[in-house]
Design a protein around this motif. Structure first.
Motif, short mmCIF file in Angstrom:
data_model
loop_
_atom_site.label_atom_id
_atom_site.label_comp_id
_atom_site.label_asym_id
_atom_site.label_seq_id
_atom_site.Cartn_x
_atom_site.Cartn_y
_atom_site.Cartn_z
N VAL A 1 0.86 -1.19 0.00
CA VAL A 1 0.00 0.00 0.00
C VAL A 1 0.89 1.23 0.00
N SER A 2 0.55 2.19 -0.85
CA SER A 2 1.30 3.45 -0.92
C SER A 2 0.31 4.61 -0.91
N ALA B 1 1.75 5.71 -7.60
CA ALA B 1 1.66 4.84 -8.77
C ALA B 1 3.05 4.41 -9.24
N LEU B 2 4.02 5.30 -9.15
CA LEU B 2 5.38 4.96 -9.57
C LEU B 2 5.96 3.85 -8.68
N ILE B 3 5.69 3.94 -7.38
CA ILE B 3 6.17 2.89 -6.46
C ILE B 3 5.55 1.55 -6.82
N VAL B 4 4.25 1.53 -7.01
CA VAL B 4 3.55 0.29 -7.37
C VAL B 4 4.08 -0.26 -8.68
N HIS C 1 12.24 5.99 -5.36
CA HIS C 1 12.65 7.19 -4.62
C HIS C 1 13.45 8.12 -5.53
N ARG C 2 14.41 7.56 -6.25
CA ARG C 2 15.24 8.38 -7.14
C ARG C 2 14.43 8.91 -8.32
N ALA C 3 13.52 8.10 -8.85
CA ALA C 3 12.72 8.54 -9.99
C ALA C 3 11.76 9.67 -9.59
N ILE C 4 11.18 9.58 -8.40
CA ILE C 4 10.30 10.65 -7.91
C ILE C 4 11.08 11.93 -7.72
N GLY D 1 6.02 13.00 -2.95
CA GLY D 1 6.40 11.82 -2.19
C GLY D 1 5.22 10.93 -1.88
N ALA D 2 5.52 9.80 -1.26
CA ALA D 2 4.48 8.84 -0.89
C ALA D 2 5.00 7.95 0.22
N THR D 3 4.10 7.51 1.07
CA THR D 3 4.43 6.47 2.04
C THR D 3 4.43 5.12 1.34
N VAL D 4 4.96 4.13 2.02
CA VAL D 4 4.88 2.76 1.50
C VAL D 4 4.90 1.80 2.67
N VAL D 5 4.10 0.75 2.58
CA VAL D 5 4.20 -0.38 3.50
C VAL D 5 4.00 -1.64 2.66
#
Length: 240
Positions: free
Chosen positions: A37-38, A52-55, A82-85, A98-102
């Motif tokens: 989840v992000s 969406a980028l993290i996912v 992280h680097r792409a964002i 930014g975004a959280t992630v778990v």
């Protein structure tokens, strides 16, 4: 025998009642036994882009990896996100994105949780709920100091002030928690759009009593009944 454990899950994301854009993103990779989840950072630009980028980055994990390689691959892809964002933020003139992630990985009778920010991982075992992660937030320091409970922290005026997120800061520190799993365990991954309305007691009640087919809807209804001021995302994973 732990090697015979299997998993079932339900995953939901909802824009809520007040937001026009869903800045949350969720991912289920049952072929890897990975769930994520992000939550895009509210109040900043392009939180939906960041989550969406993290996912999308984690979804590119190769098939056939052993558990250690999966964990390292997951971390590497979050670091790559992280680097792409950050690069996208520079293109947008230095905006904060930014975004959280778990994330949860299950393998060989064990779990690993990886996170940054205030999206959470819980486990229900024998009817008792436990928070497995610790929020990276301003109010989390009050909880650690024994000045308030997590439920009280959710109502604090600074409850949304997170201190760590993917895409923010020069380096990204991802925290990790691990432990054993057993048949009957139930895991919950969620964004703060749920936890700001759902106390520990409420979560324990729903997770203890609702079958997998309805547990997601019951969790969503708690957040909507509470006001639904944020996006709402959750994944429930049952160990069979």
């Amino acid at each position: 025998m732990t090697e015979n454990l299997t998993y079932r899950y339900v995953a939901q994301t909802h824009v809520g009642l007040k937001r026009r854009v869903n800045e949350d993103a969720i991912l289920a990779l049952p072929e890897h036994d990975i769930w994520l989840v992000s939550d895009g950072m509210g109040g900043h630009q392009a939180g939906d882009f960041a989550s969406a980028l993290i996912v999308d980055a984690v979804a590119t994990l190769a098939q056939g990896l052993d558990p250690a390689a999966k964990m390292h691959g997951l971390r590497d892809r979050i670091q790559g996100a992280h680097r792409a964002i950050q690069a996208e933020a520079e293109l947008r003139g230095g905006a904060t994105i930014g975004a959280t992630v778990v994330a949860l990985i299950l393998a060989n009778g064990h779990f690993v949780g990886i996170w940054a920010g205030d999206s959470r991982l819980y486990r229900l075992r024998d009817g008792e709920i436990a928070l497995l992660t610790q929020d990276h937030s301003a109010v989390a320091e009050y909880v650690k100091a024994g000045k308030m409970s997590w439920d009280e922290a959710e109502q604090h005026p600074q409850s949304n002030a997170i201190t760590r997120a993917v895409g923010v800061g020069d380096g990204l520190d991802l925290d990790k928690v691990r432990g054993t799993i057993a048949s009957g365990d139930r895991f919950l991954l969620c964004s703060d759009g749920l936890t700001k309305y759902a106390s520990f007691a409420m979560l324990q009640d729903v997770l203890s009593t609702a079958p997998l087919e309805t547990v997601g809807d019951r969790l969503l209804q708690i957040a909507l009944n509470g006001g639904g001021a944020d996006n709402i995302s959750h994944i429930v994973v049952d160990v069979i």
